[in-house]
Design a protein around this motif. Structure first.
Motif, mmCIF file in Angstrom:
data_model
loop_
_atom_site.group_PDB
_atom_site.id
_atom_site.type_symbol
_atom_site.label_atom_id
_atom_site.label_comp_id
_atom_site.label_asym_id
_atom_site.label_seq_id
_atom_site.Cartn_x
_atom_site.Cartn_y
_atom_site.Cartn_z
ATOM 1 N N GLN A 123 -20.960 -0.716 48.736
ATOM 2 C CA GLN A 123 -20.671 -0.149 47.413
ATOM 3 C C GLN A 123 -19.224 0.351 47.392
ATOM 4 N N HIS A 124 -18.550 0.035 46.310
ATOM 5 C CA HIS A 124 -17.115 0.287 46.142
ATOM 6 C C HIS A 124 -16.696 1.732 46.485
ATOM 7 N N HIS A 125 -17.419 2.695 45.934
ATOM 8 C CA HIS A 125 -16.982 4.088 46.115
ATOM 9 C C HIS A 125 -17.384 4.649 47.476
ATOM 10 N N ASN A 158 -6.242 4.153 46.338
ATOM 11 C CA ASN A 158 -6.656 3.147 45.355
ATOM 12 C C ASN A 158 -7.363 1.978 46.053
ATOM 13 N N ASP A 159 -7.589 0.889 45.317
ATOM 14 C CA ASP A 159 -8.375 -0.207 45.883
ATOM 15 C C ASP A 159 -7.699 -0.917 47.055
ATOM 16 N N GLY A 160 -6.415 -0.644 47.285
ATOM 17 C CA GLY A 160 -5.750 -1.169 48.469
ATOM 18 C C GLY A 160 -6.366 -0.648 49.754
ATOM 19 N N MET A 211 -12.769 9.657 42.229
ATOM 20 C CA MET A 211 -12.337 9.500 40.840
ATOM 21 C C MET A 211 -11.594 8.178 40.753
ATOM 22 N N ASP A 212 -12.219 7.229 40.061
ATOM 23 C CA ASP A 212 -11.782 5.851 40.197
ATOM 24 C C ASP A 212 -11.870 5.136 38.859
ATOM 25 N N GLY A 213 -11.311 3.931 38.830
ATOM 26 C CA GLY A 213 -11.393 3.123 37.626
ATOM 27 C C GLY A 213 -12.732 2.420 37.541
HETATM 28 FE FE FE Z 1 -11.637 1.689 43.289
#
Ligand code: FE
Ligand code: ZN
Ligand code: ZN
Length: 774
Positions: A479-481, A747-749, A503-505
């Protein structure tokens, strides 16, 4: 005895250092680069040998990073009476690493400026302590025949330097001089070579005349213009179709940087570090560069020259003091590295090309960082940092973690090391995807990693997830988060469960909705979602990320507000656009729901009339933050304290076994403030306070329930320095221990690092049948 030394010990002057040290301590034996690491055989008495090992660690060259020293006894030590440097061997499993590219050192800079020196004004001067590395390496061990320098046979003088252990250029693989090394050349926009005495002078002239030039650099092309010229910047923006995204600049030295940016000591240190990243810092009071350079944002991205070629520009009297240096690409696709490709793609954007003939093997963008609370935080981890590994306290299998969608990176792991790739970009784009696939192959080859498992994002439609599924390997979907949280745990070597404020997009949730404002109890291999922002609709789905006004409309509609009651700020939106969107929301047609914090910031920005459209990622939220900073006084954290102490209204609801923080209540508060004619800046700042207070109050409550006091903060929204500083402050005041992202992007990096740990440990547990630990 034999010593196997692992870490960043190749291409950083390590062998000459060992050689000189051995001579000093009268040790005989040898040193060699191997693909396992540096191997030293050392023969002498016990005292000298232990002094030798101590000095290896204490006195290692500045760029060397020793990770481990393994010591074995030699069965038959032979004292040859001398110490030698052996030729590199390509045997053994690869634990060696390639050093990253390093900005020009002071010694080389002085030679560059010295009329007597044979490398006076030579744009490719370098030595063991500086110069290209990762960008020119085809394979390890890191030796000249394995680099793009192999086509430049060294002249006699260069060779004698290269072979002399006492020389600063001993085994400096890219060693070169004007006689034998690469050269620059000047070209028109069709790529036709223009004969001239001094191509760099031509380039400087062109910049001075407001021209746009493409400049072949270290890890790719830059587009450069005079940053003092409004017209030149406008030209660049129009041709590149990049209306608002802030452009980074390069200046000759720190003093000039200070003129345009408010730099702390930590900022200056970062600007001058061997990595020389782009540093984001607030514009100075005296900032007088054209507004269109970085419109409606508080910060300027600034960097210092990191190649001799950059320095040469500024040595010419008529060179503008400030140059825009932006990536040489067509928006959305990777930067160009190859001359022909650049001419084809960039020809219509530029007036001239300054090319050179040292091939770029690996594409690497400029890194981007910002110091917050004096700690450098990487927003983009690329040149200067990659391929340095991240070391974790856990044993991971050989694994590939495929990353996310936007701002993609991937990571390779083995043992206690994770190698995150450079910034790749948005994989939805074919060229970026090709770059991604190429880079995976290259790094796997370079580090000799053969993945036995693969980790990817839970999102089924990310290209990275599809790639992962195409590999015939055990697959761990993360899962992304959770990945965001574990990346920070990895950075801080935390094994026990933590609370994670993400806290993310956008990130795909386990329930199939889009998450983004999340509080998790994060363990290394699993997590519980304890709370989140209340959900709202995203009319049109992905397009809402580009059109914040859609989010604003959705938030207002959520309150049951009729269109005729919408705040005046939304009158800028054409009715013909607004009506269909409202009917989409009414009919719940193509309106996925989300708990995204990034979208909430977007929506509030639009609601306040700050920005309705994101022409680049994060624009509306960044402009909202910029205005909030305008309202913030020196003592804003005290004001935050006062607000938190005074405020007893909490918009926290317990629903379906989870906590929800109500977005609707935020919107109501904001509407009231707008009605009361409060200044936009003040509302913007207040919104930050509101969100910080609500989230941290809930976290304090959850800390009491779970007994966990460590809180990791991650997700793209934490690039907002007001939000990050505010959350760190509030959590600390509440007696909790915030832990933040620094060397791995928030961030997603950064998510591929989290995936590598989660996937890697899950794989270890499943293959060893150790059950559900962690
Ligand atoms: Fe993200
Ligand atoms: Zn140097
Ligand atoms: Zn030479």
């Amino acid at each position: 005895m034999e010593l196997l030394i692992r870490g960043t010990v190749q291409g950083v002057g390590f062998r000459p250092f060992v050689f000189n040290l051995a001579s000093r301590l009268s040790i005989s034996g040898s040193v060699a680069n191997t693909s396992r690491g540096v191997i030293i055989t050392a023969v002498s008495n016990e005292d000298s040998l232990s002094a030798f090992i101590k000095a290896l660690c204490d006195e290692a060259p500045p760029l060397a990073q020793i990770r481990s020293i393994e010591q074995t006894d030699l069965t038959e030590p032979i004292d040859t009476g001398e110490f030698s440097i052996l030729h590199s061997s390509a045997t053994g499993g690869a634990a060696a690493t390639i050093p990253p590219d390093i900005a020009i050192c002071d010694d080389c800079f002085n030679e560059l400026n010295s009329l007597q020196d044979k490398r006076y004004h030579y744009p490719f001067i370098n030595c063991t302590n500086c110069g290209p590395r990762f960008t020119i390496v085809e394979h390890i061990p890191y030796d000249r025949p394995m680099t793009s320098m192999k086509v430049f046979p060294m002249c006699d003088t260069c060779r004698s330097e290269y072979e002399n252990p006492a020389d600063r250029r001993f085994h400096a693989q890219p060693n070169a001089c004007p006689e034998c090394g690469p050269q620059v050349s000047w070209h028109d926009q069709q790529g036709k070579r223009l004969e001239c005495d001094d191509p760099i002078n031509e380039a400087v002239e062109a910049l001075n005349n407001g021209k746009v030039i493409a400049l072949r650099g270290l890890g790719g092309f830059h587009l450069a213009v005079n940053a003092l010229s409004h017209n030149a910047i406008t030209n660049l923006r129009t041709r590149k179709n990049r209306p608002y995204k802030p452009l980074a600049v390069m200046v000759a030295e720190v003093e000039t940087a200070r003129k345009y940016a408010k730099l702390t000591e930590a900022d200056e240190k970062l600007l001058l570090s061997p990595q020389h990243p782009i540093v984001l810092a607030p514009k100075s009071e005296a900032f007088d560069l054209p507004d269109i350079l970085a419109p409606n944002v508080a910060d300027i991205g600034i960097m210092l020259p990191y190649t001799p070629l950059h320095h040469l520009f500024f040595l010419y009297e008529n060179c503008p003091d400030v140059l825009v240096m932006t990536s040489g690409n067509i928006s959305g696709i990777p930067i160009c590295t190859d001359n022909d490709d650049a001419v084809e793609k960039l020809g219509r954007l530029v007036d001239n090309f300054l090319l050179h003939n040292r091939e770029i093997v690996t594409r690497v963008d400029d890194s981007v960082a910002r110091t917050i609370n004096d700690i450098p935080r990487l927003y983009r981890r690329s040149r200067g940092y990659v391929p340095s590994p991240i070391v974790v306290p856990w044993q991971l299998p050989e694994l590939i973690a495929c990353g996310g969608g936007l701002k993609s990176t991937f990571s390779l792991s083995r043992g206690t090391t994770i190698f995150p790739s450079q910034h790749i970009g948005d994989l939805a784009n074919l060229e970026s995807y090709d770059f991604y696939i190429e880079s995976i192959a290259h790094l796997q080859d370079v580090f000799e990693i053969k993945p036995e498992a693969v980790a990817c994002d839970l999102h089924p439609d990310y290209m990275s997830s599809r790639y992962a599924a195409s590999l015939d390997l055990p697959l761990y979907k993360v899962q992304h988060h959770h990945a965001h949280a574990v990346a920070v745990m990895a950075e801080h070597h935390i094994e026990e469960p933590v609370l994670a404020l993400i806290m993310d997009g956008t990130g795909y949730g386990t329930d199939g909705t889009i998450w983004g404002g999340e509080i998790l109890e994060a363990h290394l291999t699993h997590f519980n979602r304890l709370g989140h922002l209340s959900t709202f609709q995203l009319p049109g789905g992905d397009i809402a990320a580009y059109q914040p006004w859609r989010v604003a409309a959705s938030l207002l509609h959520n309150l049951g507000m009729q269109q005729n009651k919408f705040p005046a700020s939304l009158s800028a939106i054409d009715n013909n656009k607004l009506m269909p969107v409202l009917s989409m929301i009414d009919n719940n047609f193509n309106c996925p729901v989300t708990s995204s914090c990034g979208r909430l910031f977007d929506g509030v920005s639009s609601l306040l009339g700050i920005q309705h459209i994101n022409s680049y990622e994060g624009q509306a939220a960044i402009e909202l933050e910029t205005l909030a900073w305008k309202a913030a006084t020196q003592s804003w954290t005290n004001e935050l304290n006062l607000y938190m102490n005074k405020n007893n209204t909490h918009y926290l609801y317990y629903k379906n076994g989870k906590w929800e923080i109500s977005c609707s209540e935020f919107v109501k508060v904001i509407i009231d403030l707008i009605k009361n004619d409060i200044a936009v800046e003040d509302i913007a700042l207040f919104f930050h306070f509101l969100i910080i207070d609500q989230f941290t109050t809930l976290i304090r409550q959850l800390a009491d329930q779970t007994g966990i006091s460590k809180v990791v903060l991650s997700g793209g929204c934490f690039q907002n320095s007001l939000l990050l500083q505010g959350c760190i402050h509030a959590l600390t005041v509440k007696g909790l221990e915030p832990l933040t992202a620094a060397s791995i992007p928030a961030n997603d990096g950064g998510i591929s690092v989290g995936q590598a740990v989660i996937g890697g440990l899950s794989h270890v547990y499943s293959t060893t049948n150790a059950g559900n630990q962690g």
